[in-house]
Design a protein around this motif. Structure first.
Motif, short mmCIF file in Angstrom:
data_model
loop_
_atom_site.label_atom_id
_atom_site.label_comp_id
_atom_site.label_asym_id
_atom_site.label_seq_id
_atom_site.Cartn_x
_atom_site.Cartn_y
_atom_site.Cartn_z
N TRP A 265 0.85 -1.19 0.00
CA TRP A 265 0.00 0.00 0.00
C TRP A 265 0.89 1.24 0.00
O TRP A 265 2.02 1.19 0.44
N ARG A 266 0.31 2.34 -0.49
CA ARG A 266 0.98 3.62 -0.35
C ARG A 266 -0.06 4.69 -0.03
O ARG A 266 -1.19 4.66 -0.52
N VAL A 267 0.32 5.63 0.81
CA VAL A 267 -0.56 6.75 1.17
C VAL A 267 -0.31 7.88 0.18
O VAL A 267 0.83 8.30 -0.02
N VAL A 268 -1.39 8.35 -0.45
CA VAL A 268 -1.25 9.38 -1.49
C VAL A 268 -1.80 10.74 -1.05
O VAL A 268 -1.55 11.74 -1.71
N ARG A 269 -2.54 10.78 0.04
CA ARG A 269 -3.12 12.05 0.47
C ARG A 269 -3.44 11.98 1.96
O ARG A 269 -3.91 10.97 2.46
N ARG A 270 -3.15 13.09 2.65
CA ARG A 270 -3.53 13.23 4.05
C ARG A 270 -4.61 14.31 4.14
O ARG A 270 -4.49 15.35 3.51
N LEU A 271 -5.62 14.04 4.93
CA LEU A 271 -6.72 14.97 5.08
C LEU A 271 -7.38 14.72 6.43
O LEU A 271 -6.77 14.09 7.30
N ARG A 272 -8.57 15.26 6.61
CA ARG A 272 -9.31 14.99 7.84
C ARG A 272 -10.69 14.48 7.46
O ARG A 272 -11.33 14.98 6.54
N VAL A 273 -11.12 13.46 8.17
CA VAL A 273 -12.45 12.88 7.97
C VAL A 273 -13.18 12.95 9.29
O VAL A 273 -12.71 12.42 10.29
N GLY A 275 -13.28 15.26 11.35
CA GLY A 275 -12.42 15.87 12.34
C GLY A 275 -11.21 15.04 12.74
O GLY A 275 -10.34 15.52 13.46
N ALA A 276 -11.14 13.79 12.26
CA ALA A 276 -10.03 12.90 12.63
C ALA A 276 -8.97 12.90 11.53
O ALA A 276 -9.28 13.12 10.36
N PRO A 277 -7.70 12.64 11.87
CA PRO A 277 -6.68 12.51 10.82
C PRO A 277 -7.04 11.34 9.92
O PRO A 277 -7.50 10.29 10.40
N ALA A 278 -6.84 11.52 8.63
CA ALA A 278 -7.25 10.48 7.68
C ALA A 278 -6.24 10.36 6.55
O ALA A 278 -5.50 11.30 6.25
N LEU A 279 -6.25 9.18 5.92
CA LEU A 279 -5.29 8.86 4.87
C LEU A 279 -6.03 8.24 3.70
O LEU A 279 -6.86 7.33 3.88
N LEU A 280 -5.74 8.73 2.51
CA LEU A 280 -6.23 8.09 1.30
C LEU A 280 -5.10 7.21 0.78
O LEU A 280 -3.99 7.70 0.55
N ALA A 281 -5.37 5.92 0.63
CA ALA A 281 -4.31 4.97 0.29
C ALA A 281 -4.66 4.19 -0.97
O ALA A 281 -5.84 3.92 -1.25
N GLU A 282 -3.62 3.85 -1.71
CA GLU A 282 -3.75 3.01 -2.90
C GLU A 282 -3.07 1.68 -2.64
O GLU A 282 -2.09 1.59 -1.90
N GLN A 283 -3.61 0.63 -3.29
CA GLN A 283 -3.08 -0.72 -3.14
C GLN A 283 -2.45 -1.17 -4.46
O GLN A 283 -2.96 -0.86 -5.54
N ARG A 284 -1.34 -1.88 -4.34
CA ARG A 284 -0.66 -2.38 -5.54
C ARG A 284 -1.58 -3.34 -6.30
O ARG A 284 -2.20 -4.23 -5.72
N LEU A 294 -10.02 4.83 2.25
CA LEU A 294 -9.94 6.11 2.96
C LEU A 294 -10.04 5.77 4.43
O LEU A 294 -11.08 5.31 4.90
N MET A 295 -8.94 5.96 5.17
CA MET A 295 -8.87 5.52 6.57
C MET A 295 -8.87 6.71 7.52
O MET A 295 -7.95 7.53 7.50
N ALA A 296 -9.91 6.80 8.35
CA ALA A 296 -9.96 7.80 9.41
C ALA A 296 -9.48 7.14 10.70
O ALA A 296 -9.93 6.05 11.06
N LEU A 297 -8.56 7.81 11.38
CA LEU A 297 -7.94 7.24 12.58
C LEU A 297 -8.41 7.99 13.82
O LEU A 297 -8.07 9.15 14.03
N THR A 298 -9.20 7.31 14.65
CA THR A 298 -9.63 7.90 15.91
C THR A 298 -8.55 7.69 16.96
O THR A 298 -8.18 6.55 17.25
N VAL A 299 -8.02 8.78 17.49
CA VAL A 299 -6.91 8.72 18.44
C VAL A 299 -7.44 8.97 19.85
O VAL A 299 -8.18 9.93 20.09
N ARG A 300 -7.06 8.10 20.77
CA ARG A 300 -7.40 8.31 22.18
C ARG A 300 -6.31 7.71 23.05
O ARG A 300 -5.78 6.63 22.75
N ASP A 301 -5.98 8.43 24.09
CA ASP A 301 -4.96 7.98 25.05
C ASP A 301 -3.66 7.59 24.35
O ASP A 301 -2.97 6.64 24.73
#
Length: 329
Positions: A265-273, A275-284, A294-301
């Motif tokens: 995989w490779r990440v081609v774009r960073r954004l927010r989804v 309100g959370a940090p998010a990554l748009l990724a492509e797969q080989r 499109l992966m939104a990452l909920t961060v806690r603790d």
């Protein structure tokens, strides 16, 4: 704050049928109206339709706008009613755990289900301060999923009062109801509302950035152990429009190790989804790359508590067209 002379002139011209003046008046409010409609509907596409209906209605009624309320309140009133008409005609939007129990990470994932009314992601700029601060909780996936469980009228009054800060009298007027009825609906909404444990917690921007950077490095390297080291023990991994989702670090690790990260995989774009940090990724795929997630990452603790991976091609296209940070690929 009273309107400026320029605003008064634009208003007079818009009332007289000047489309350019109307566009200048309405333009600064469009994005917040879209977000308001999205909060009620849980869908970007339906929110866009509701805003278009709002602007059409406002244009047709512009010559009758007397200024007894602010232009913003007037627009919110129209947008709220447009959203409520849509919400009453459609089922509420859902997340994966609203549809099915968690699955075996190595079992059948099932086919994509585009007939389920999934909660759609709200895609924002990677560095929008409003997304980073003011909107983080009130546009989070967990909050909006909880709001979707409320009847439409309760959703609307909760958002008008607790998110947008309109008074009881203003909210009642905007909903064409009495103050007592609006207050009663708000009390019921507050009593019912329950935000899941995976809600986003406030985290320092620098700490969040380091965590996301570490995730990107490990993810692109296919280093499952490094990814797992960043996850909370009760992490969830969802991926609509698939029903399958995984609960707990062991199942998520198994899915990554034996399925997801078996191809590069490779990440081609960073954004927010939402309100959370998010990554748009492509797969080989063969000799090239294809849109993957499109992966939104909920961060806690200090750890990632939820990877909300959206696989719908419409969501991937919307993220690709957004103004997030692109990589130099």
């Amino acid at each position: 704050m009273p309107p400026t002379a320029d605003a008064d002139e634009l208003l007079d011209r818009a009332r007289s049928g000047d489309e350019r003046a109307f566009a200048s008046l309405i333009g600064p409010h469009r994005r917040e109206l879209e977000l308001h409609c999205y909060r009620i509907l849980g869908s970007r596409t339906e929110a866009e339709d509701a805003v278009q209906e709002t602007l059409t209605s406002a244009w047709r009624a512009m010559d009758r706008f007397e200024g007894r309320s602010s232009l913003r309140s007037w627009l919110y009133t129209i947008a709220t009613h447009a959203s409520l008409r849509s919400a009453r005609s459609r089922p509420p939007r859902v997340l994966s755990w609203d549809v099915s129990p968690s699955r075996d990470a190595l079992g059948d994932l099932g086919p994509p289900d585009l007939s389920t009314p999934w909660l759609e992601p709200w895609i924002g700029s990677a560095d929008d301060p409003a997304e980073l601060i003011a909107r983080r909780e009130t546009v989070s996936l967990a909050f909006l999923s909880a709001v979707q469980r409320l009847p439409p009228n309760q959703r609307a009054v909760l958002i008008l009062r607790d998110v947008l800060g309109f008074s009881a009298a203003e909210s009642a007027r905007m909903l064409d109801t009495s103050v007592a009825s609006a207050n009663s609906a708000l009390q019921r909404a507050r009593a019912t509302l329950s935000v899941p444990a995976n809600r986003a917690a406030t985290v320092a921007d620098a700490d969040e950035r380091r965590l996301v950077d570490a995730f990107v490095t490990a993810f692109e390297a296919g280093d499952v152990d490094a990814v797992v080291g960043l996850l909370a023990h009760d992490v969830a991994f969802t991926m609509p429009p698939l029903h399958a989702w995984f609960a707990g670090v062991d199942d998520v690790a198994a899915f990554l190790r034996h399925r997801s990260l078996t191809t590069p995989w490779r990440v081609v774009r960073r954004l927010r989804v939402n309100g959370a940090p998010a990554l748009l990724a492509e797969q080989r795929a063969g000799n090239g790359w294809r849109p993957g997630a499109l992966m939104a990452l909920t961060v806690r603790d200090g750890r990632i508590g939820w990877i909300a991976s959206f696989l719908d091609p419409a969501d991937l296209a919307a993220a690709a067209a957004s103004d997030g940070f692109s990589s130099d690929r």
